[in-house]
Design an enzyme around this catalytic site. Structure first.
Site, mmCIF file in Angstrom:
data_model
loop_
_atom_site.group_PDB
_atom_site.id
_atom_site.type_symbol
_atom_site.label_atom_id
_atom_site.label_comp_id
_atom_site.label_asym_id
_atom_site.label_seq_id
_atom_site.Cartn_x
_atom_site.Cartn_y
_atom_site.Cartn_z
ATOM 1 N N ASP A 178 0.858 -1.165 0.000
ATOM 2 C CA ASP A 178 0.000 0.000 0.000
ATOM 3 C C ASP A 178 0.911 1.237 0.000
ATOM 4 O O ASP A 178 2.096 1.136 0.343
ATOM 5 C CB ASP A 178 -0.885 -0.030 1.253
ATOM 6 C CG ASP A 178 -1.692 1.221 1.429
ATOM 7 O OD1 ASP A 178 -2.364 1.639 0.474
ATOM 8 O OD2 ASP A 178 -1.649 1.806 2.533
ATOM 9 N N ASP A 235 -0.193 5.060 0.951
ATOM 10 C CA ASP A 235 -0.433 6.033 2.013
ATOM 11 C C ASP A 235 -0.368 5.392 3.395
ATOM 12 O O ASP A 235 -1.019 4.375 3.651
ATOM 13 C CB ASP A 235 -1.796 6.690 1.814
ATOM 14 C CG ASP A 235 -1.866 7.458 0.512
ATOM 15 O OD1 ASP A 235 -1.498 8.641 0.512
ATOM 16 O OD2 ASP A 235 -2.271 6.866 -0.509
#
Length: 279
Positions: A78, A80
């Protein structure tokens, strides 16, 4: 199983005996001053280990003996609050005075309280309508920082023969720049619509939600000719749960409780390079 205990600081010698006793383990090996490996640990003792490590700001993981990083073929991340320390959409919103409002929606979404990620993202992006696209450059250049240990982890993964995938519910503006900067192999994210130099408040194309993240991991593994059991996934929010369920090793990084509970391993204190010390 091997019990691997890690700390962001040198592990005090006073922790060794209690950990061995709680783990009902055998031989110990200090990998370095911040990592202790206990062989023949009983996973049934996890609740006691969990309580001890939480009290003393330690991270722990049960790992199969003999497993090596090179046994895997892909690390999927991922973006963020995982590969980077910020939530890009929150920082973009700061440029139009709406950071608090957007951050509240982001937090609720990542905790799993908002079940429809598409609606959550659409609502947040709509608030950015009319913002000058130069705000994106400001966020990337002035606010975006890699998470601790990110570059070390990526360099070691590449050296071990793993390919890298950045798959994000965030935006291609940032993933593509990180791909170039870090030499990543694959990326997938959402595209912000920009017309006449301003954000329209819309995203174009398919929204990268939890199921799309999982599908992207599957498709990337197919492209590489490996089973998903040979992939590692790192994430922090509820929209990472489906891709984490697909892979052989899932790592919750500074994650929300729902993600920590589902992952094989949780890093609450150490950096992303903690992945390397599991093996």
């Amino acid at each position: 199983m091997n019990l691997v205990v890690q700390s962001s600081e040198p592990i005090a010698a006073a922790h060794v005996k209690p950990l061995v006793a709680l783990a009902r383990g055998g031989q110990t090996h200090c990998v370095d001053e911040r990592v202790l490996r206990i062989a023949d640990a009983d996973p049934a003792q996890r609740p006691d280990i969990e309580a001890y490590c939480a009290t003393h700001a330690l991270d722990y993981a049960y790992m199969p003996p003999g497993q090596a990083l090179r046994d895997f073929g892909l690390v999927a991340m991922d973006m963020d609050s995982t590969l980077i320390t910020i939530e890009c959409i929150d920082e973009i919103a700061d440029f139009c005075g709406l950071k608090a409002e957007v951050s509240a929606i982001t937090e609720a979404s990542m905790r799993g309280e908002l079940k429809n990620f598409n609606e959550s993202l659409t609502a947040r992006v709509a608030l950015l309508k009319g913002l000058d696209a130069s705000a994106l450059e400001h966020v990337f250049n002035e606010r975006l920082r890699l998470s601790p240990g990110a570059e070390t982890m990526l360099a070691a993964a590449k050296a071990a023969g793993l390919r890298t995938l950045l798959v994000s519910g965030g935006f291609t503006f940032f993933t593509e720049r990180l791909k170039a900067q870090l030499g990543l192999d694959f990326t997938r994210a959402n595209t912000l619509e920009i017309v006449d130099g301003k954000l329209t408040g819309k995203v174009t194309g398919e929204i990268v939600n939890a199921s799309v993240k999982a599908r992207t991991v599957r498709e990337t593994c197919e492209k590489l000719g490996i089973p998903t059991s040979r992939a590692i996934a790192l994430g922090d929010g509820s929209n990472d749960l489906e891709m984490m369920a697909e892979v052989g090793l899932s790592v919750a990084f500074r994650a929300k409780p729902v993600v920590r509970a589902a992952a094989n391993v949780a890093f609450n204190h150490v950096g992303l390079d903690g992945l390397l010390r599991l093996f």
